[in-house]
Write an enzyme that holds these catalytic residues in place. Structure first.
Site, PDB file in Angstrom:
ATOM      1  N   HIS A 167      46.119  17.248  62.976  1.00 16.71           N
ATOM      2  CA  HIS A 167      46.679  17.362  61.615  1.00 16.71           C
ATOM      3  C   HIS A 167      48.209  17.404  61.707  1.00 16.71           C
ATOM      4  CE1 HIS A 167      47.455  19.047  57.673  1.00 16.71           C
ATOM      5  NE2 HIS A 167      46.192  19.286  57.408  1.00 16.71           N
ATOM      6  N   GLU A 269      47.483  12.230  59.550  1.00 16.56           N
ATOM      7  CA  GLU A 269      46.524  12.900  60.426  1.00 16.56           C
ATOM      8  C   GLU A 269      45.576  11.899  61.075  1.00 16.56           C
ATOM      9  OE1 GLU A 269      44.692  16.010  58.029  1.00 16.56           O
ATOM     10  OE2 GLU A 269      46.448  15.971  56.733  1.00 16.56           O
TER      11      GLU A 269
HETATM   12  C1  BG6 Z   1      44.641  18.197  54.613  1.00 17.40           C
HETATM   13  C2  BG6 Z   1      43.599  18.127  53.518  1.00 17.40           C
HETATM   14  O1  BG6 Z   1      44.117  17.617  55.764  1.00 17.40           O
HETATM   15  O2  BG6 Z   1      44.950  19.562  54.891  1.00 17.40           O
HETATM   16  C3  BG6 Z   1      44.118  18.849  52.303  1.00 17.40           C
HETATM   17  O3  BG6 Z   1      43.301  16.757  53.233  1.00 17.40           O
HETATM   18  C4  BG6 Z   1      44.495  20.269  52.642  1.00 17.40           C
HETATM   19  O4  BG6 Z   1      43.115  18.826  51.288  1.00 17.40           O
HETATM   20  C5  BG6 Z   1      45.493  20.250  53.788  1.00 17.40           C
HETATM   21  O5  BG6 Z   1      45.062  20.908  51.511  1.00 17.40           O
HETATM   22  C6  BG6 Z   1      45.931  21.640  54.268  1.00 17.40           C
HETATM   23  O6  BG6 Z   1      44.826  22.434  54.568  1.00 17.40           O
HETATM   24  P1  BG6 Z   1      45.012  23.941  54.993  1.00 17.40           P
HETATM   25  O7  BG6 Z   1      43.626  24.495  55.189  1.00 17.40           O
HETATM   26  O8  BG6 Z   1      45.806  23.944  56.282  1.00 17.40           O
HETATM   27  O9  BG6 Z   1      45.788  24.620  53.891  1.00 17.40           O
END
Ligand code: BG6
Length: 299
Positions: A167, A269
């Site tokens: 991510h 990502e």
């Molecule tokens: C992304 C998702 O990968 O991560 C989003 O597609 C999400 O929907 C974002 O808001 C952040 O997620 P988190 O759990 O780290 O707040």
């Protein structure tokens, strides 16, 4: 709390350990090509800066460095699923490996890069969260390029389904001066509108963006015009790419993100998201990886 890795992993003048807070070790790497920092928490790389370049990876100034809390920024490792759990919404978003400590397995000096491998073993999580014994091994090669390979191995005696994502939060000069190219013609699921669409041309940002591009193995390029550079994101073992920017309101609502921070990053990502998941029979492996390179020839 995690203890600092053994001194035997140190590489003189190249790799050492520090603590961001007591019981929260990070691995520091500095070689002639780049500098990097990897937290043991989540095996999250939180800094990668090629020599002579601006930082490539964004980490929030409000990030919380605490066991049980995923780091806001860097390359959180979403594993063994992406987003909400497919059948049980009580399970954590993006899996359970990004907010727990991983174990350092090896460090190796190479001519052109420094290699670091960490491992996560699901025997450290509650049985109801993930009953089948599975390991994730992640290897970082830190040099002129940043290469990250995440290998899942099914060590149980029944089949499992693996998803996830690297991510990656990319540091950019300004979101309004960024395009993501390489996704032209690719269909996506839009998580903001709950609609499907098809990308036309370069992707630019004027509002909250949360797109899961499906059936694409393409390299994407982030044109970071304010920094006069292109960041290329190549990938392997991945047929989905997620592009995310929370924009103003979501950014302001996140305690670990500064109000204006959305202006300075974009997540591209390398994913195994939605239908792009892998069934692993006992003993089988799957590797999800990305190679990130930067060139500054953009004029
Ligand atoms: C992304 C998702 O990968 O991560 C989003 O597609 C999400 O929907 C974002 O808001 C952040 O997620 P988190 O759990 O780290 O707040």
């Amino acid at each position: 709390m995690a203890t600092a890795p053994s001194d035997s992993f140190r590489i003189p003048h190249e790799l050492w350990f520090e603590e961001l807070t007591p019981g929260y070790p990070v691995i520091k790497v500095s070689n002639r090509h780049a500098k990097a920092t990897i937290a043991l928490l989540g095996a999250t790389l939180i800094e990668y800066t090629p020599t002579g370049s601006q930082p490539v990876i964004f980490t929030s100034s409000e990030a919380v460095f605490q066991e049980g809390k995923a780091i806001r920024g860097g390359i959180p490792v979403c594993w063994p699923w992406f987003g909400p759990h497919p059948t049980d919404s009580s399970k954590p978003n993006h899996g359970f490996a990004r907010d727990r400590f991983w174990e350092l397995k090896s460090t190796t000096k190479h001519e052109d890069y420094t290699e670091v491998t960490l491992e996560f073993d699901t025997r450290q999580v509650a049985n109801e969260l993930w009953p089948q014994h599975t390991t994730a091994e992640i290897t970082f090669k830190i040099g002129q390029a940043l290469d990250v390979q995440l290998t899942s191995c099914n060590r149980s005696d029944s089949s499992i389904t693996i998803g996830g994502a690297l991510h990656t939060y990319f540091d950019i000069a300004h979101i309004s001066d960024v395009s993501v190219i390489g996704l032209d013609g690719v269909t996506f699921a839009d998580k903001v509108t709950n609609k499907h669409g098809s990308q036309s041309g370069a992707l630019t940002f004027t509002q909250e963006t949360d797109l899961v591009f499906e059936k694409t193995m393409a390299t994407t390029t982030i044109e970071d015009r304010g920094n006069s550079r292109q960041i290329h994101v190549a990938k392997n073992g991945s047929r989905s790419t997620v592009v995310w920017n929370p924009w103003i309101e979501k950014s302001a609502g996140m305690g670990d993100l500064g109000n204006e921070d959305y202006l300075g990053f974009v997540c591209v990502e390398t994913a195994n998201a939605f239908d792009d998941v892998y069934t692993l029979e006992p003993g089988a492996i799957h590797t999800l990886g990305t190679t990130i390179t930067v060139n500054t020839s953009l004029s």
